[in-house]
Design a protein around this motif. Sequence first.
Motif, PDB file in Angstrom:
ATOM      1  N   ARG A 163      82.159  41.146  47.802  1.00  0.00           N
ATOM      2  CA  ARG A 163      81.258  40.912  46.676  1.00  0.00           C
ATOM      3  C   ARG A 163      81.657  39.684  45.856  1.00  0.00           C
ATOM      4  NH1 ARG A 163      84.413  45.277  44.989  1.00  0.00           N
ATOM      5  NH2 ARG A 163      85.478  45.013  42.981  1.00  0.00           N
ATOM      6  N   MET A 164      82.843  39.150  46.101  1.00  0.00           N
ATOM      7  CA  MET A 164      83.303  37.974  45.362  1.00  0.00           C
ATOM      8  C   MET A 164      82.842  36.674  46.024  1.00  0.00           C
ATOM      9  SD  MET A 164      84.695  39.503  42.935  1.00  0.00           S
ATOM     10  CE  MET A 164      85.402  38.129  42.050  1.00  0.00           C
ATOM     11  N   TYR A 165      82.145  36.770  47.136  1.00  0.00           N
ATOM     12  CA  TYR A 165      81.707  35.587  47.871  1.00  0.00           C
ATOM     13  C   TYR A 165      80.205  35.379  47.691  1.00  0.00           C
ATOM     14  CZ  TYR A 165      86.281  35.472  49.975  1.00  0.00           C
ATOM     15  OH  TYR A 165      87.634  35.381  50.164  1.00  0.00           O
ATOM     16  N   SER A 166      79.839  34.147  47.356  1.00  0.00           N
ATOM     17  CA  SER A 166      78.446  33.842  47.035  1.00  0.00           C
ATOM     18  C   SER A 166      77.641  33.351  48.226  1.00  0.00           C
ATOM     19  CB  SER A 166      78.397  32.769  45.940  1.00  0.00           C
ATOM     20  OG  SER A 166      79.079  33.192  44.773  1.00  0.00           O
ATOM     21  N   TYR A 167      78.313  32.757  49.182  1.00  0.00           N
ATOM     22  CA  TYR A 167      77.609  32.124  50.299  1.00  0.00           C
ATOM     23  C   TYR A 167      78.092  32.721  51.617  1.00  0.00           C
ATOM     24  CZ  TYR A 167      76.829  28.871  46.501  1.00  0.00           C
ATOM     25  OH  TYR A 167      76.500  28.331  45.291  1.00  0.00           O
ATOM     26  N   TRP A 168      77.133  32.955  52.504  1.00  0.00           N
ATOM     27  CA  TRP A 168      77.432  33.615  53.775  1.00  0.00           C
ATOM     28  C   TRP A 168      76.732  32.909  54.923  1.00  0.00           C
ATOM     29  CZ3 TRP A 168      80.574  37.925  54.355  1.00  0.00           C
ATOM     30  CH2 TRP A 168      81.014  38.516  53.163  1.00  0.00           C
ATOM     31  N   GLY A 169      77.402  32.920  56.083  1.00  0.00           N
ATOM     32  CA  GLY A 169      76.761  32.448  57.298  1.00  0.00           C
ATOM     33  C   GLY A 169      75.943  33.559  57.937  1.00  0.00           C
ATOM     34  N   GLN A 170      75.341  33.236  59.060  1.00  0.00           N
ATOM     35  CA  GLN A 170      74.451  34.174  59.739  1.00  0.00           C
ATOM     36  C   GLN A 170      75.205  35.126  60.665  1.00  0.00           C
ATOM     37  OE1 GLN A 170      75.068  31.155  60.799  1.00  0.00           O
ATOM     38  NE2 GLN A 170      75.400  31.396  62.999  1.00  0.00           N
ATOM     39  N   GLY A 171      76.446  34.830  60.947  1.00  0.00           N
ATOM     40  CA  GLY A 171      77.256  35.684  61.790  1.00  0.00           C
ATOM     41  C   GLY A 171      77.273  35.240  63.240  1.00  0.00           C
ATOM     42  N   THR A 172      78.350  35.582  63.933  1.00  0.00           N
ATOM     43  CA  THR A 172      78.475  35.309  65.362  1.00  0.00           C
ATOM     44  C   THR A 172      79.071  36.548  66.038  1.00  0.00           C
ATOM     45  OG1 THR A 172      79.322  33.736  67.016  1.00  0.00           O
ATOM     46  CG2 THR A 172      80.766  34.213  65.155  1.00  0.00           C
ATOM     47  N   GLN A 173      78.483  36.938  67.159  1.00  0.00           N
ATOM     48  CA  GLN A 173      78.891  38.171  67.836  1.00  0.00           C
ATOM     49  C   GLN A 173      80.138  37.932  68.677  1.00  0.00           C
ATOM     50  OE1 GLN A 173      77.378  41.453  67.904  1.00  0.00           O
ATOM     51  NE2 GLN A 173      79.304  41.925  68.971  1.00  0.00           N
ATOM     52  N   VAL A 174      81.109  38.812  68.507  1.00  0.00           N
ATOM     53  CA  VAL A 174      82.303  38.830  69.358  1.00  0.00           C
ATOM     54  C   VAL A 174      82.326  40.174  70.070  1.00  0.00           C
ATOM     55  CG1 VAL A 174      84.816  38.886  69.394  1.00  0.00           C
ATOM     56  CG2 VAL A 174      83.620  37.237  67.927  1.00  0.00           C
ATOM     57  N   THR A 175      82.366  40.144  71.389  1.00  0.00           N
ATOM     58  CA  THR A 175      82.419  41.362  72.183  1.00  0.00           C
ATOM     59  C   THR A 175      83.635  41.290  73.094  1.00  0.00           C
ATOM     60  OG1 THR A 175      80.002  41.554  72.147  1.00  0.00           O
ATOM     61  CG2 THR A 175      81.188  42.845  73.797  1.00  0.00           C
ATOM     62  N   VAL A 176      84.495  42.297  72.989  1.00  0.00           N
ATOM     63  CA  VAL A 176      85.711  42.352  73.802  1.00  0.00           C
ATOM     64  C   VAL A 176      85.576  43.521  74.768  1.00  0.00           C
ATOM     65  CG1 VAL A 176      88.216  42.479  73.800  1.00  0.00           C
ATOM     66  CG2 VAL A 176      87.019  41.439  71.858  1.00  0.00           C
ATOM     67  N   SER A 177      85.593  43.218  76.041  1.00  0.00           N
ATOM     68  CA  SER A 177      85.433  44.251  77.062  1.00  0.00           C
ATOM     69  C   SER A 177      86.794  44.819  77.449  1.00  0.00           C
ATOM     70  CB  SER A 177      84.734  43.675  78.282  1.00  0.00           C
ATOM     71  OG  SER A 177      85.518  42.644  78.855  1.00  0.00           O
ATOM     72  N   SER A 178      86.782  46.108  77.774  1.00  0.00           N
ATOM     73  CA  SER A 178      88.046  46.777  78.151  1.00  0.00           C
ATOM     74  C   SER A 178      88.313  46.666  79.637  1.00  0.00           C
ATOM     75  CB  SER A 178      87.977  48.245  77.740  1.00  0.00           C
ATOM     76  OG  SER A 178      86.863  48.871  78.330  1.00  0.00           O
TER      77      SER A 178
END
Length: 122
Positions: free
Chosen positions: A107-122
């Motif tokens: 909540r202390m951050y005003s600006y955000w990116g759109q996100g990037t997916q990280v998927t780690v397979s077992s």
Amino acid sequence: QVQLVESGGGLVPAGGSLRLSCAASGRTFSTYATGWFLRAPGKEREFVAVIDWSGLNTLYTNPVKGRFTISRDNAKNTVYLHMNSLKPEDTAVYYCAEGRLFDTRDRMYSYWGQGTQVTVSS
């Protein structure tokens, strides 16, 4: 208005590595902090790491200590999250965020990116 764009996510086997990038533009203030957060499926957003504007101060959540490294290149206005020894439980959407304070609370951050997916397979 600060704009943040993440990149570098993908599918990687357990034990592998990824480097996430967060490119910033439009910043008008000189002191700030950049954080990385994640949101796993069905869970709340969680803090991962933060770095201050100088790059001299960093903080990590315990599960990633020793595996992830946050760094910045101010000449490129880019913050990186180097992720090593990845585990399936690291699977999430990773977001970078920027704010005026060095803080672990989203909540202390005003600006955000759109996100990037990280998927780690077992």
